[in-house]
Scaffold this motif. Structure first.
Motif, PDB file in Angstrom:
ATOM      1  N   THR A 118      23.729   4.908  -5.512  1.00  0.00           N
ATOM      2  CA  THR A 118      22.511   5.692  -5.758  1.00  0.00           C
ATOM      3  C   THR A 118      22.700   6.466  -7.063  1.00  0.00           C
ATOM      4  O   THR A 118      23.802   6.494  -7.625  1.00  0.00           O
ATOM      5  N   SER A 119      21.637   7.136  -7.496  1.00  0.00           N
ATOM      6  CA  SER A 119      21.701   7.852  -8.783  1.00  0.00           C
ATOM      7  C   SER A 119      22.795   8.926  -8.775  1.00  0.00           C
ATOM      8  O   SER A 119      23.331   9.252  -9.824  1.00  0.00           O
ATOM      9  N   ASN A 120      23.155   9.450  -7.586  1.00  0.00           N
ATOM     10  CA  ASN A 120      24.247  10.445  -7.586  1.00  0.00           C
ATOM     11  C   ASN A 120      25.623   9.833  -7.297  1.00  0.00           C
ATOM     12  O   ASN A 120      26.585  10.552  -7.031  1.00  0.00           O
ATOM     13  N   GLY A 121      25.716   8.502  -7.327  1.00  0.00           N
ATOM     14  CA  GLY A 121      27.013   7.835  -7.213  1.00  0.00           C
ATOM     15  C   GLY A 121      27.442   7.513  -5.787  1.00  0.00           C
ATOM     16  O   GLY A 121      28.521   6.971  -5.576  1.00  0.00           O
ATOM     17  N   THR A 122      26.599   7.839  -4.795  1.00  0.00           N
ATOM     18  CA  THR A 122      26.944   7.527  -3.409  1.00  0.00           C
ATOM     19  C   THR A 122      26.862   6.019  -3.183  1.00  0.00           C
ATOM     20  O   THR A 122      25.897   5.374  -3.615  1.00  0.00           O
ATOM     21  N   ILE A 123      27.859   5.475  -2.474  1.00  0.00           N
ATOM     22  CA  ILE A 123      27.847   4.043  -2.165  1.00  0.00           C
ATOM     23  C   ILE A 123      27.078   3.814  -0.863  1.00  0.00           C
ATOM     24  O   ILE A 123      27.350   4.478   0.152  1.00  0.00           O
ATOM     25  N   VAL A 124      26.122   2.908  -0.914  1.00  0.00           N
ATOM     26  CA  VAL A 124      25.335   2.584   0.285  1.00  0.00           C
ATOM     27  C   VAL A 124      25.285   1.063   0.462  1.00  0.00           C
ATOM     28  O   VAL A 124      25.376   0.319  -0.511  1.00  0.00           O
TER      29      VAL A 124
END
Ligand code: UDP
Length: 239
Positions: free
Chosen positions: A183-189
């Motif tokens: 995601t834009s904040n670097g979270t892996i999904v």
């Protein structure tokens, strides 16, 4: 939510932008491909079936606390998802050895290893999605070691949740391919789809293949197999 222009067209899905920059529409097509696009066909309603099956899988994973890109299935062929940057790795989780791995290692298809096997492949059609290890992935800048360990942790949890989901419909999850995004904040999904196109699903009673191998191996009744998976899943969910 307004659908805007096509962002990307893959072998089985289209991705459309929306008027919200953080959301995309995933549109499921009826095309079936195998052997890196050499074998192609249209299977009527496959898109509709995979959309329904993938939605149930993603909803189940989200309810189990797995972070995914999925927001909602809003009609028969379309899902609203969070926009993510896809990490160009295909993660394959194997509970039994089948397909290309059985072939490469010369073991009988269906052999059950004591351990779960995790493969990572470079998502690159031109190169034929080659198998690689963590060090190759880091060297090519595809992911960091920290991101890979998060990916393996999530993959193990996804395997637990999906194995249980499919067992509830008397189907064994033999192996599957998943993709992750940031995601834009670097979270892996978890991203992409989970369907009979991306999983090997064997009926527990009969061993019958209820997945994409029916297409790849010309076993016939491809759509009926996908319909069977959808019908069984819908029976155990409220959808
Ligand atoms: N798979 C996939 N996309 C790919 C390659 C594999 O969804 O491009 C899935 C496949 O359906 C199976 C699992 O990943 O459930 C393992 O596939 P395998 O490596 O055995 O390759 P195959 O035998 O399909 O060539």
């Amino acid at each position: 939510m307004k659908q805007l222009e096509l962002l990307y067209e893959g072998k089985t899905k289209q991705v459309f932008l929306t008027d919200d920059p953080d959301k995309i529409i995933l549109h499921y097509k009826d095309t079936a491909t195998a052997f890196n696009n050499i074998k192609k066909a249209t299977i009527e309603n496959k898109g509709l079936l995979n959309n329904a099956i993938s939605a149930i899988a993603f909803e189940t994973l989200q309810n189990a606390g797995v972070a995914t890109h999925y927001i909602e299935k809003f009609d028969e062929r379309n899902q609203l998802c969070r926009r993510v940057e896809i990490i160009p790795l295909e993660v394959i989780v194997r509970n039994r050895i089948a397909g290309s791995m059985a072939h490469q290692l010369d073991v009988e298809e269906g052999m059950k290893p004591a351990n779960t096997i995790y493969d990572i492949c470079y998502k690159n059609d031109e190169l034929g999605d080659p198998l690689m290890n963590d060090h190759h992935a880091v060297a090519l800048g595809l992911a960091t070691y920290e991101e890979l360990s998060e990916i393996y942790r999530m993959s193990a949890r996804i395997n637990e949740v999906l194995t249980e989901l499919f067992l509830r419909i008397d189907v064994e999850l033999v192996d599957f391919k998943i993709e992750f995004g940031k995601t834009s904040n670097g979270t892996i999904v978890l991203a992409d789809e989970i369907s009979p196109d991306t999983c090997r699903l064997w009926d527990v009673e009969s061993g019958k293949k209820l997945d994409h191998d029916r297409f790849r191996r010309d076993l016939g009744h491809v759509r009926e197999a996908y319909e069977e998976i959808r019908a069984r899943l819908e029976k155990i969910t409220t959808k």
